[in-house]
Design an enzyme around this catalytic site. Structure first.
Site, PDB file in Angstrom:
ATOM      1  N   ASP A   1       5.999   9.836  -7.996  1.00 49.53           N
ATOM      2  CA  ASP A   1       4.797   9.621  -8.619  1.00 49.53           C
ATOM      3  C   ASP A   1       3.562   9.947  -7.396  1.00 49.53           C
ATOM      4  OD1 ASP A   1       5.411   6.619  -6.795  1.00 49.53           O
ATOM      5  OD2 ASP A   1       2.877   7.320  -7.084  1.00 49.53           O
TER       6      ASP A   1
ATOM      7  N   ASP B   1      -0.637  10.840  -6.774  1.00 54.17           N
ATOM      8  CA  ASP B   1      -1.636   9.874  -7.231  1.00 54.17           C
ATOM      9  C   ASP B   1      -2.557  11.222  -6.893  1.00 54.17           C
ATOM     10  OD1 ASP B   1      -0.764   6.930  -7.728  1.00 54.17           O
ATOM     11  OD2 ASP B   1       0.495   7.288  -5.764  1.00 54.17           O
TER      12      ASP B   1
ATOM     13  N   ASP C   1      -0.093   9.329 -11.266  1.00 53.66           N
ATOM     14  CA  ASP C   1      -1.380   8.690 -12.265  1.00 53.66           C
ATOM     15  C   ASP C   1      -2.703   9.609 -11.074  1.00 53.66           C
ATOM     16  OD1 ASP C   1       0.845   6.943 -12.563  1.00 53.66           O
ATOM     17  OD2 ASP C   1       1.176   5.980 -10.654  1.00 53.66           O
TER      18      ASP C   1
ATOM     19  N   LYS D   1       9.119   3.140   2.662  1.00 55.50           N
ATOM     20  CA  LYS D   1       9.252   3.295   1.245  1.00 55.50           C
ATOM     21  C   LYS D   1      10.091   2.785   0.893  1.00 55.50           C
ATOM     22  CE  LYS D   1       5.490   5.431  -0.038  1.00 55.50           C
ATOM     23  NZ  LYS D   1       4.392   6.616  -0.157  1.00 55.50           N
TER      24      LYS D   1
ATOM     25  N   SER E   1       2.023   0.714  -0.649  1.00 55.76           N
ATOM     26  CA  SER E   1       1.762   1.340   0.200  1.00 55.76           C
ATOM     27  C   SER E   1       0.981   1.711   1.171  1.00 55.76           C
ATOM     28  CB  SER E   1       2.135   3.139  -1.044  1.00 55.76           C
ATOM     29  OG  SER E   1       3.356   2.478  -1.477  1.00 55.76           O
TER      30      SER E   1
ATOM     31  N   ASP F   1      -6.237  -6.315  -1.560  1.00 51.19           N
ATOM     32  CA  ASP F   1      -6.711  -6.505  -2.895  1.00 51.19           C
ATOM     33  C   ASP F   1      -6.412  -7.417  -3.946  1.00 51.19           C
ATOM     34  OD1 ASP F   1      -6.544  -4.152  -4.094  1.00 51.19           O
ATOM     35  OD2 ASP F   1      -7.765  -4.596  -5.543  1.00 51.19           O
TER      36      ASP F   1
END
Length: 425
Positions: free
Chosen positions: A85, A87, A140, A239, A258, A314
């Site tokens: 993925d 980002d 993403d 990871k 991550s 969060d």
């Protein structure tokens, strides 16, 4: 192995466990060819968002990578495939008081386009981003609004889920600043960085030849994305371990983020002298931090060093049970790493590597090591290799023990400051 070749002498100078860990990392990251493909997709989406009939035509002020793509720490998601993925952030000319749902929906519509367009069937809406799916990777895209008068690229991101309209909100974020902070704390060691880059390029060429890939033209050998520090490689391995551990045993739980792992790695970087030692030190340092928080009945908390309002924790941990699971997995990880760095046979090293990082990359790395050792013996008739910890395990049945793992330092913090720790809810 022909020791007139400086590069091969360099391989022989590293402990076997370091070479095996580096080779596993190479097999779980974006190859140079796939990295270039990701870059091409990145630019294509940027151009697509700004096409003439896009809802965001003329409104995209900036488009930049974040996360693992920004710091060179992208890894494959699963043990059975090579899904990656990527980002990126899209800075949109929204008002800062834009409704979070509108911010997400407009970006999603701009990427998906009209029925029949190139991305219409490839785009999925997520809580904070839109995902474009490709073969072998997905991209993403997170919308953001730049906040004037703040550190570069500090802005708002948006949380919105159609089935939970009451939970939508705007959040402070500066992933660009975090990436710059991370990179400043994890500069590559020139020799090891060059070694790792060449190993990456060599592996990509070999893979291209074996698969007869038509698109396997590697990026230029000077590509800085592969001149990595030991800390970045350690982060990639952590990871990968996390992905597999949670896929196998905790599929219903949210992964430790991550960005939090990257924060801990950068915080404890530059304190060891080998890859295996650094990996052990990083894992035990994380274990000390999370374990101390758990002992105090509190959840760990961390903030972006470049944006105090950007809370890295969060969404994780949701509660103390999330931490307890992570602690158990980290403890097992640390024990196996200590064993890996001891005097054990190559077969046991392979088993540990498979358990931690997946069967496919581990077996491939060990197979490459055995092949290299066989070529060495065939060409020299000798078992000698330079370097204290470089006796070939395939021949000698084990490896010399590298320096003992450094104990993780005592921690009195859980983020930037003890006051950042939230009370148990």
């Amino acid at each position: 192995m022909n020791y007139s070749d400086r590069y091969l002498r360099q391989i022989a100078s590293y402990p076997i466990v370091d070479v095996l860990l580096a080779d596993v990392a190479i097999r779980i990251q974006l190859s140079p060819t796939d990295y270039q493909l990701a870059v091409d997709h990145y630019h294509a989406i940027n151009e697509w968002l700004e096409r003439q009939d896009s809802p965001l035509a003329g409104a995209v002020r900036d488009f930049y990578p974040q996360g693992g793509f920004a710091i060179g720490a992208t890894v494959a998601r699963h043990s059975t495939d090579d899904e990656f993925d990527i980002d990126v952030m899209a800075d949109i000319a929204y008002r800062t008081d834009v409704d979070p749902e509108d911010a997400q929906a407009i970006l999603h519509d701009a990427i998906r386009g009209e029925r029949g367009s190139r991305y219409y069937l490839k785009t999925d809406r997520k809580t904070r981003c839109s995902t474009v799916n490709y073969d072998g990777m997905h991209l993403d895209v997170t919308p953001t609004v730049r906040l004037a008068g703040t550190i570069e690229k500090t802005g708002l991101i948006f949380h919105s889920k159609l089935e939970e309209p009451w939970a939508k909100k705007s959040l402070f974020a500066n992933p660009h600043g975090f990436a710059q902070w991370f990179l400043s704390r994890t500069p590559p060691d020139q020799d090891f960085g060059t070694f790792f880059e060449r190993r990456s390029l060599d592996y990509d060429r070999e893979r291209a030849i074996l698969s007869k890939r038509a698109d396997a033209a590697p990026v230029p050998e000077q590509c800085p994305a592969y001149q990595k520090s030991r800390a970045v490689i350690a982060l990639q391995l952590i990871k990968r371990w996390r992905n597999l551990a949670y896929d196998k045993r905790h599929g219903a739980r949210r992964l430790p983020p991550s960005v939090l792992l990257a924060f801990y790695v950068a915080t404890h970087a530059n304190q060891t002298k080998s890859l295996a030692e650094d990996l052990s030190f990083q894992v035990e340092s994380m274990l000390a931090i999370v374990g101390e928080a758990q002992d105090r009945g509190q959840r760990v908390s961390a903030r972006n060093p470049m944006c105090n309002d950007d809370i890295l924790t969060d969404r994780w941990p949701a509660d103390l049970s999330d931490q307890a699971v992570f602690i158990r997995e980290l403890t097992d990880f640390a024990v196996k790493l200590r064993r890996l760095r001891g005097e054990i046979a190559l077969s046991e090293m392979q088993q540990i590597l498979e358990d931690l990082f997946g069967e496919k990359p581990a077996r491939s790395a060990v197979k490459d090591h055995v092949k290299r050792v066989g070529q060495d013996v065939g060409s020299t008739g000798s078992r000698f290799t330079p370097g204290k910890a470089s006796i070939p395990a395939a021949i000698a049945g084990g490896v010399a023990a590298p320096s003992s793992v450094r104990s993780a330092p005592p921690h009195k913090f859980f983020g930037d400051h003890p006051d950042d720790v939230p009370k148990r809810r």
